[in-house]
Design a protein around this motif. Sequence first.
Motif, PDB file in Angstrom:
ATOM      1  N   VAL A 161       0.966  -1.324  -0.218  1.00 38.21           N
ATOM      2  CA  VAL A 161      -0.124   0.033  -0.193  1.00 38.21           C
ATOM      3  C   VAL A 161       0.796   1.249   0.137  1.00 38.21           C
ATOM      4  CG1 VAL A 161      -1.600   1.228   1.266  1.00 38.21           C
ATOM      5  CG2 VAL A 161      -2.112  -1.154   1.018  1.00 38.21           C
ATOM      6  N   PRO A 162       1.795   1.405   0.706  1.00 36.05           N
ATOM      7  CA  PRO A 162       2.615   2.615   0.646  1.00 36.05           C
ATOM      8  C   PRO A 162       3.545   2.897  -0.384  1.00 36.05           C
ATOM      9  CG  PRO A 162       3.594   1.184   2.682  1.00 36.05           C
ATOM     10  CD  PRO A 162       2.082   0.474   2.163  1.00 36.05           C
ATOM     11  N   LEU A 163       3.874   1.721  -0.805  1.00 39.97           N
ATOM     12  CA  LEU A 163       4.727   1.896  -2.440  1.00 39.97           C
ATOM     13  C   LEU A 163       3.818   2.020  -3.431  1.00 39.97           C
ATOM     14  CD1 LEU A 163       7.553  -0.704  -1.942  1.00 39.97           C
ATOM     15  CD2 LEU A 163       7.759   1.589  -1.586  1.00 39.97           C
ATOM     16  N   GLY A 164       2.721   1.467  -3.341  1.00 39.70           N
ATOM     17  CA  GLY A 164       1.662   1.717  -4.296  1.00 39.70           C
ATOM     18  C   GLY A 164       1.307   3.329  -4.432  1.00 39.70           C
ATOM     19  N   ALA A 165       1.034   3.652  -3.377  1.00 43.06           N
ATOM     20  CA  ALA A 165       0.610   5.222  -3.285  1.00 43.06           C
ATOM     21  C   ALA A 165       1.733   6.093  -3.619  1.00 43.06           C
ATOM     22  CB  ALA A 165       0.366   5.486  -1.736  1.00 43.06           C
ATOM     23  N   LEU A 166       3.090   5.726  -3.263  1.00 48.50           N
ATOM     24  CA  LEU A 166       4.174   6.538  -3.642  1.00 48.50           C
ATOM     25  C   LEU A 166       4.106   6.535  -5.398  1.00 48.50           C
ATOM     26  CD1 LEU A 166       6.671   8.180  -3.119  1.00 48.50           C
ATOM     27  CD2 LEU A 166       8.027   5.849  -2.909  1.00 48.50           C
TER      28      LEU A 166
END
Length: 232
Positions: A161-166
Amino acid sequence: MTDPRTTHADAPRPLQTRDSAGGPRRLLNAVLGDLRAVDGALYAAVAATPTPTLDRTLRHLSHAADHSKISFAIAAALALAGKRPRKAALAGVGAIAVASASANLLGKRLVRRARPDREAARVTVDRHVKMPTSASFPSGHTASAVAFATAVGVVLPPAAVPLGALAGAVGYSRVHTGVHYPGDVAAGAVLGIASAAAALAAVAATPSARTQALLTAARSWPRSSIVGALRR
């Protein structure tokens, strides 16, 4: 004299040729034209929307994503965090390599789409990053960011999730700064997912270090020892 039994319906008619490919080709060109119109309208809408609070942040993010600097920094941190994060980092770096090569050596050379006219769209100077000289389609920044996020997220789900948002933010920043059309970013995201799949398949097909060590030892054993082991 003509035969009274011959009618107009019986008379030979000139041959008529029909371009069987003309209809689908015209339809494809019409669809592509509509998509380009939507793409240009979305680009213009982003350029015309004042976002002074976001301008500097997204400009810095877009610049930091040059040459996948953010992704490589994350990969370096993961490599120090244990066996599974290290495997995720390896998959992510491999995905970046596939995505970068596919976007820059294949996609951009095949399509050769011109970069947006940032001045004509009146993109505010506060958003400006250096306009690349390469073709616009697809977005290499987006392809690499999405490839890294997808590959790492599959191996290390908490990071998905955090890497996808980034990765999504990196992709949008390329439109916000005026160097890409939204369609370029969408194509880059698709290419990134495909690149991650290829890198993950390569990692899965690579034997583990223990398996490789056993195979090496097996090759070095004398044949008589192997036969003797089998008889025990």
